[in-house]
Design an enzyme around this catalytic site. Structure first.
Site, PDB file in Angstrom:
ATOM      1  N   GLU A 116      19.208 105.493 100.807  1.00  0.00           N
ATOM      2  CA  GLU A 116      19.724 106.342  99.750  1.00  0.00           C
ATOM      3  C   GLU A 116      20.246 107.620 100.343  1.00  0.00           C
ATOM      4  OE1 GLU A 116      16.045 104.968  97.005  1.00  0.00           O
ATOM      5  OE2 GLU A 116      16.135 106.949  97.870  1.00  0.00           O
ATOM      6  N   CYS A 129      21.486 115.000 101.787  1.00  0.00           N
ATOM      7  CA  CYS A 129      20.245 114.480 102.377  1.00  0.00           C
ATOM      8  C   CYS A 129      20.535 113.080 102.905  1.00  0.00           C
ATOM      9  CB  CYS A 129      19.172 114.463 101.293  1.00  0.00           C
ATOM     10  SG  CYS A 129      17.633 113.723 101.823  1.00  0.00           S
ATOM     11  N   CYS A 136      10.560 103.034 107.366  1.00  0.00           N
ATOM     12  CA  CYS A 136       9.891 104.037 108.198  1.00  0.00           C
ATOM     13  C   CYS A 136       8.559 103.470 108.656  1.00  0.00           C
ATOM     14  CB  CYS A 136       9.658 105.324 107.411  1.00  0.00           C
ATOM     15  SG  CYS A 136       9.039 106.692 108.417  1.00  0.00           S
ATOM     16  N   CYS A 143       4.245 108.663 100.553  1.00  0.00           N
ATOM     17  CA  CYS A 143       5.690 108.468 100.663  1.00  0.00           C
ATOM     18  C   CYS A 143       6.056 107.037 100.274  1.00  0.00           C
ATOM     19  CB  CYS A 143       6.139 108.760 102.096  1.00  0.00           C
ATOM     20  SG  CYS A 143       7.901 108.489 102.339  1.00  0.00           S
TER      21      CYS A 143
HETATM   22  N1  SAH Z   1      10.193 111.543 108.345  1.00  0.00           N
HETATM   23  C1  SAH Z   1      10.681 112.873 108.066  1.00  0.00           C
HETATM   24  C2  SAH Z   1      11.646 112.901 106.882  1.00  0.00           C
HETATM   25  C3  SAH Z   1      10.961 112.434 105.654  1.00  0.00           C
HETATM   26  S1  SAH Z   1      11.503 112.803 104.040  1.00  0.00           S
HETATM   27  C4  SAH Z   1       9.513 113.772 107.793  1.00  0.00           C
HETATM   28  O1  SAH Z   1       8.406 113.287 107.656  1.00  0.00           O
HETATM   29  O2  SAH Z   1       9.700 114.996 107.735  1.00  0.00           O
HETATM   30  C5  SAH Z   1      11.478 114.515 103.809  1.00  0.00           C
HETATM   31  C6  SAH Z   1      10.242 115.122 103.168  1.00  0.00           C
HETATM   32  O3  SAH Z   1       9.873 114.515 101.923  1.00  0.00           O
HETATM   33  C7  SAH Z   1       9.038 115.030 104.070  1.00  0.00           C
HETATM   34  O4  SAH Z   1       8.411 116.276 104.128  1.00  0.00           O
HETATM   35  C8  SAH Z   1       8.184 114.030 103.341  1.00  0.00           C
HETATM   36  O5  SAH Z   1       6.843 114.154 103.689  1.00  0.00           O
HETATM   37  C9  SAH Z   1       8.472 114.369 101.903  1.00  0.00           C
HETATM   38  N2  SAH Z   1       8.064 113.331 100.946  1.00  0.00           N
HETATM   39  C10 SAH Z   1       7.901 112.016 101.154  1.00  0.00           C
HETATM   40  N3  SAH Z   1       7.506 111.385 100.039  1.00  0.00           N
HETATM   41  C11 SAH Z   1       7.427 112.319  99.073  1.00  0.00           C
HETATM   42  C12 SAH Z   1       7.071 112.291  97.682  1.00  0.00           C
HETATM   43  N4  SAH Z   1       6.751 111.156  97.080  1.00  0.00           N
HETATM   44  N5  SAH Z   1       7.105 113.450  97.005  1.00  0.00           N
HETATM   45  C13 SAH Z   1       7.460 114.603  97.620  1.00  0.00           C
HETATM   46  N6  SAH Z   1       7.803 114.696  98.917  1.00  0.00           N
HETATM   47  C14 SAH Z   1       7.776 113.573  99.642  1.00  0.00           C
END
Ligand code: SAH
Length: 394
Positions: A116, A129, A136, A143
């Site tokens: 996405e 984004c 992952c 997540c």
């Molecule tokens: N792998 C990278 C990018 C991930 S996505 C990382 O971990 O930083 C970006 C952000 O969204 C990360 O901080 C991740 O922890 C957060 N994230 C993931 N799932 C989420 C959710 N359900 N609600 C809010 N933030 C979330």
């Protein structure tokens, strides 16, 4: 059987690689600059339209090269202007290309071939984004991508192709914008699917194309790599690039972080923060952004805020509080607005800058990973009532 020659996807080449590519075709290096201008300033993917290139060169390009972005499967536009695309990567997956140039049916479920992409417009800026992997492997418990498992790394072309496509879809290819005025995408964050530093080999060259003035020409401070905390790669990144860094902290002590962000079992908070401060030193006084997802009753209590203050006080970091985005099957709930406010106030009154990320595009499941989750079973694709425009492309 002779394998058909594979065309080179120009979206996967950095400037020096593109120069080498045209040189090998017997052309001068400045042809690479011309090509980049067409590709990135005008979002042109059709060699026939590149009218200042000699016809014979265009013909040779058509034979050897292609401009192949990911395929749009679904577009959603939220009432707040947030836009979201579901992109299929199956067709850009070189490895799956068959000898006769066709595409093999992907063996994996549709959701593991899709990512996405979200565009969030705000006054004076537009943030895109993007994703770095299909799925992952980091396994963070809150997540939704983690639940889908890991398929593979995205190639450079697949990463750059996301931005190329968004720029085109958003009208950024308007020649009037060539001077950089009124650009649509001003910021790029690797906060979609995947752990960017686990795909270091492709993410770093992709950031070079994003920041190249003949590429997307995005300022270095406005390209942010977000990591769950792969310490060795963070140290390497500090030496090799200078994009901005965001770190998914999410917990103020090892016991809790071991549970929420399992990579913490390998690299503890002290080691992670040490790498952060080294990054700032190398990068000349740039702040690290710490992401902290607000999970009701789990990591959002005042004592957690005080612990966080002790970790970050007097350090070059700021905290971004992200209200948890729930998804089907999750055990967590979003913290209450009062808990988030209280947490933020404790940080701010003790000298640790904390802001709350506004939730955007709620009506279109803009939180990353959620659209893919819905498409897993195609019959469950539901479109929110506030949705104002939808296009389905197959
Ligand atoms: N792998 C990278 C990018 C991930 S996505 C990382 O971990 O930083 C970006 C952000 O969204 C990360 O901080 C991740 O922890 C957060 N994230 C993931 N799932 C989420 C959710 N359900 N609600 C809010 N933030 C979330």
């Amino acid at each position: 059987m002779n394998a058909a020659p594979t065309k080179t996807n120009l979206l996967g080449l950095t400037r020096p690689q593109l120069e080498a590519f045209v040189a090998q075709m017997g052309e001068k290096p400045f042809r690479a600059r011309q090509l980049m201008k067409w590709l990135y300033k005008r979002a042109e993917g059709d060699f026939d339209q590149m009218t200042d290139l000699a016809k014979s060169f265009r013909e040779r390009l058509k034979a050897a090269a292609e401009v192949r972005p990911p395929e749009i499967r679904l577009t959603q536009v939220s009432s707040d202007g947030t836009r979201k695309w579901l992109l299929s990567m199956a067709s850009v997956n070189e490895a799956r290309r068959t000898a006769d140039g066709g595409t093999e049916e992907p063996h994996l479920p549709a959701d593991l071939q899709a990512i996405e992409m979200v565009f969030i417009p705000e006054p004076g800026r537009g943030t895109l984004c993007i994703s770095s992997q299909l799925g992952c492997a980091m396994d963070c418990t809150f997540c939704s991508t983690a639940q889908q498992g890991f398929n593979r790394n995205l190639s450079i072309a697949e990463i750059v192709g996301q931005v190329w496509l968004a720029n085109r879809e958003l009208g950024g290819a308007d020649p009037q914008r060539e001077a950089g005025a009124n650009r649509v995408i001003t910021n790029i964050v690797f906060m979609g699917m995947g752990e960017p530093l686990a795909n270091y080999r492709n993410v770093v060259p992709a950031t070079e194309i994003l920041m190249d003035d003949l590429g997307f020409d995005i300022s270095r401070r406005r390209v942010t790599v977000s990591t769950s905390g792969l310490v060795p790669q963070m140290l390497k990144l500090a030496e090799e690039t200078n994009c901005a860094l965001a770190v998914s902290l999410h917990a103020p002590n090892d016991e809790l972080r071991d549970e929420l962000v399992p990579i913490n079992r390998r690299h503890k908070i002290a080691e992670l923060l040490d790498a952060c401060w080294q990054y700032v030193d190398k990068q000349n006084a740039r702040n690290i952004t710490f992401e902290y997802v607000m999970l009701d009753g789990v990591n959002d209590k005042p004592e957690h805020a005080f612990e966080l203050v002790r970790l970050l006080q007097g350090r070059p970091g700021k905290v971004n509080l992200i209200p948890f985005n729930p998804f089907p099957g999750t055990q967590y709930r979003r913290s209450t607005p009062a808990a988030i406010e209280r947490f933020r106030d404790i940080c701010n009154s003790h000298g640790v800058i904390a802001t709350t990320r506004r939730t955007r595009g709620d009506d279109i499941d803009a939180a990353c990973g959620q659209l893919v989750g819905r498409v897993r079973d195609r019959t469950t694709v539901r479109l929110g009532s506030k949705l104002i425009s939808v296009a389905v492309q197959t």
